[in-house]
Each structure stands twice: as C-alpha cells, then as structure tokens.
Motif scaffolding. Structure first.
Motif, PDB file in Angstrom:
ATOM      1  N   GLN A  58      50.966  33.246  77.677  1.00  0.00           N
ATOM      2  CA  GLN A  58      50.577  34.338  77.284  1.00  0.00           C
ATOM      3  C   GLN A  58      49.432  34.409  78.371  1.00  0.00           C
ATOM      4  OE1 GLN A  58      48.196  32.554  73.520  1.00  0.00           O
ATOM      5  NE2 GLN A  58      46.797  33.700  74.242  1.00  0.00           N
ATOM      6  N   ASN A  59      48.898  32.711  79.138  1.00  0.00           N
ATOM      7  CA  ASN A  59      48.447  32.963  80.535  1.00  0.00           C
ATOM      8  C   ASN A  59      48.540  34.253  81.199  1.00  0.00           C
ATOM      9  OD1 ASN A  59      46.720  31.590  79.293  1.00  0.00           O
ATOM     10  ND2 ASN A  59      47.804  29.796  80.521  1.00  0.00           N
TER      11      ASN A  59
ATOM     12  N   ALA B 234      46.800  38.256  82.272  1.00  0.00           N
ATOM     13  CA  ALA B 234      46.101  38.532  83.558  1.00  0.00           C
ATOM     14  C   ALA B 234      46.997  39.870  84.266  1.00  0.00           C
ATOM     15  CB  ALA B 234      46.791  37.003  84.398  1.00  0.00           C
ATOM     16  N   VAL B 235      48.137  39.734  84.305  1.00  0.00           N
ATOM     17  CA  VAL B 235      49.245  41.324  84.035  1.00  0.00           C
ATOM     18  C   VAL B 235      48.018  42.594  83.687  1.00  0.00           C
ATOM     19  CG1 VAL B 235      51.169  42.908  83.703  1.00  0.00           C
ATOM     20  CG2 VAL B 235      51.606  39.869  85.251  1.00  0.00           C
ATOM     21  N   GLN B 236      48.071  42.120  82.641  1.00  0.00           N
ATOM     22  CA  GLN B 236      47.527  43.396  81.825  1.00  0.00           C
ATOM     23  C   GLN B 236      45.849  43.749  83.054  1.00  0.00           C
ATOM     24  OE1 GLN B 236      46.968  43.459  77.653  1.00  0.00           O
ATOM     25  NE2 GLN B 236      44.993  45.147  77.661  1.00  0.00           N
TER      26      GLN B 236
ATOM     27  N   GLU C   2      42.721  30.235  84.576  1.00  0.00           N
ATOM     28  CA  GLU C   2      42.746  30.785  85.968  1.00  0.00           C
ATOM     29  C   GLU C   2      43.621  30.260  87.095  1.00  0.00           C
ATOM     30  OE1 GLU C   2      39.660  32.706  87.280  1.00  0.00           O
ATOM     31  OE2 GLU C   2      38.896  31.726  84.194  1.00  0.00           O
ATOM     32  N   ALA C   3      44.761  29.716  87.297  1.00  0.00           N
ATOM     33  CA  ALA C   3      45.460  29.135  88.056  1.00  0.00           C
ATOM     34  C   ALA C   3      47.043  30.553  87.739  1.00  0.00           C
ATOM     35  CB  ALA C   3      46.232  28.324  87.719  1.00  0.00           C
ATOM     36  N   SER C   4      46.182  30.983  86.811  1.00  0.00           N
ATOM     37  CA  SER C   4      47.436  31.989  86.239  1.00  0.00           C
ATOM     38  C   SER C   4      46.788  33.400  86.537  1.00  0.00           C
ATOM     39  CB  SER C   4      48.151  32.111  84.783  1.00  0.00           C
ATOM     40  OG  SER C   4      48.892  31.255  83.920  1.00  0.00           O
TER      41      SER C   4
ATOM     42  N   LEU D 160      48.217  37.371  93.208  1.00  0.00           N
ATOM     43  CA  LEU D 160      48.929  37.713  94.700  1.00  0.00           C
ATOM     44  C   LEU D 160      50.315  38.252  94.555  1.00  0.00           C
ATOM     45  CD1 LEU D 160      48.656  36.511  97.112  1.00  0.00           C
ATOM     46  CD2 LEU D 160      49.658  33.764  96.362  1.00  0.00           C
ATOM     47  N   VAL D 161      50.917  38.004  93.644  1.00  0.00           N
ATOM     48  CA  VAL D 161      52.301  38.272  93.049  1.00  0.00           C
ATOM     49  C   VAL D 161      52.045  40.278  93.451  1.00  0.00           C
ATOM     50  CG1 VAL D 161      53.002  38.399  91.184  1.00  0.00           C
ATOM     51  CG2 VAL D 161      54.529  37.996  92.835  1.00  0.00           C
TER      52      VAL D 161
END
Length: 264
Positions: free
Chosen positions: A81-82, A86-88, A249-251, A257-258
């Motif tokens: 879910q995280n 983050a991608v969106q 936040e880590a996700s 980064l990726v």
C-alpha cells in the motif's frame, strides 16, 4: 653505471605509469548513471500522457539470526500500500496522469501445489506469460548491464529490451500509454538477529572489523514499459540500508530514488 638509454627509459616509464593512473582516476570519476534507458527516452517519455502501476510484487519477511526468511503477509500488504501511494504521488509530480489498475488480480502465475491439483498442469494466462517474460528480461538486464563481471558494453550503450506487443495483456484493460512493473523486497531482523547485529557493531568499534550478521537493505526494481510496443523505456534497481518498507516515509524515499531519471 647505467647507460644513457637506461637513464632515459626510467623517467619515460614513470611518466607512462603516471599517465595510466591519471587516466584510471579520470574514468573512475565518470560514473555510469544508475538507471538504464534507450537513447530516445526523452522523446518517447514526452509522448506518454497516462501511466498505470501493475500490482507490484512486494515481499517483506522476517529474518532470524540463522538467516531463515519468513514472509509476514501483513507486513507485505502494508508495504504494498505504501509503495503504490508513493508511485502515484511521484508520477503526478511529473505531470503524468496516474490511471488506477483495472484488473481484479495481479498478473502473476501461482505455481503452488494445491490439494486436488497435484497432477494437473497450471494454466498460464497471457498476462502471466508476460510477467514471466519480464522476470527473465529483468535477470538479463541485471546481469549484462549491472554485473561488473558480465557487462555487455553494447547493451549499456544501446539499451534495447522489449516484452513485445503481447505485454499489453499485463494492463488487463487499463487505458494507459505506459505501465510500471515493480518488485520490492525487504527483510526485517527478528529481535535475536537485531541483538546480534548490535553486539557485532559494538565489537567492531574495538576490533575494527564486523563479524556479526548482515542487515539486508530494502531493494526495489522497476521498469517502465510502453503499452503499444512493450518496449522497456526505463529500468532501475536501488537498495537502501536500514530502510523499512512498512514505513510510508521510507517507502516514499525508496520509490523516489528508484524512479529518479525516469523523467529525462
């Protein structure tokens, strides 16, 4: 007593060695970009208006002091879910329209043996076949464009990988110009492993060397694929020590980064 010719050779040999060292230092400073993309990436990216995320393969496992891994489904669901959120957020920050995935199930084959189907051959859909092809392409890209021992210079200079037009089956009817394929893994140390890591770190302060178990970083692999052709327009792999994909936040930090470089 040395001859004039030998006296001349010494400085020349030293000069040659200096030139070689300087050349190596200069080449070491020019680091390759961490991501891989075709030469016309910028042009093809500009033609993309809508992007979707095919349900990613996200696995978060507990790792014991004996290096035994066991996935915790609740952790994987949270990290999944995280990662999607983050991608969106990242895609929308680039000006692209994020399209929710229309499929009901992830297009990944399940080869587990279920009761009553031991002798039956599993049926693999077109989408599942394309996912398997992606995993094979992923392995080839990592081997020949990331592994220093098996690099193919032509593949580095002319990045040209495709899943073929059939890869549209991965969209499951989602109306998008391109889609992201993603694999994320994370290993959370159990209490006993975390204790051993701490003891090893303290011992390293005294001995100068670390002999405890490793803290496996979170890793994320992503590919941007053009819907019509199946061409891979962007590929990247990153890892982040001490990251925890269960933390939003880590996700987000790992996803940002990726995906860095996807927008030229």
């Amino acid at each position: 007593m040395s001859s004039p010719s030998s006296r001349r050779t010494g400085p020349r040999r030293l000069e040659a060695w200096l030139c070689l060292v300087l050349a190596l230092l200069g080449s070491a400073c020019v680091l390759p970009r961490p991501y891989r993309a075709p030469a016309n990436q910028a042009l093809r990216w500009s033609d993309i208006e809508t992007v979707t995320l095919v349900p990613p393969l996200v696995s978060v496992a507990a790792m014991s002091s004996g290096d035994i891994e066991q996935e915790v489904q609740e952790w994987s669901d949270t990290a999944n879910q995280n990662t999607r959120g983050a991608v969106q957020t990242y895609l929308e920050s680039t000006g692209k329209i994020f399209v929710p995935y229309a499929g009901a199930h992830p297009p990944r084959p399940d080869f587990r043996i279920h009761p009553g189907s031991v002798n039956s051959r599993p049926q693999v859909s077109e989408g599942e076949q394309s996912w398997l092809l992606f995993e094979s392409a992923k392995d080839a890209i990592l081997r020949h464009t990331y592994d220093l021992g098996q690099l193919f210079p032509p593949q580095m200079e002319n990045f040209d990988y495709t899943l073929g037009p059939e890869a549209r089956a991965l969209l499951a009817g989602t109306p998008a110009d391109a889609f992201l394929l993603m694999i994320a893994t994370d290993f959370i140390p159990t209490e006993d492993r975390a204790a051993l890591i701490g003891v090893g770190a303290v011992a390293a302060l005294a001995t100068g060397s670390y002999a405890g178990p490793s803290a496996t970083p979170a890793e994320l692999i992503v590919a941007l694929v053009e819907s019509q052709t199946g061409d891979v327009l962007f590929f990247n792999k990153v890892s982040m020590p001490l990251a925890d994909l269960r933390d939003p936040e880590a996700s987000k930090a790992l996803v940002d980064l990726v995906l860095t470089g996807m927008q030229p």
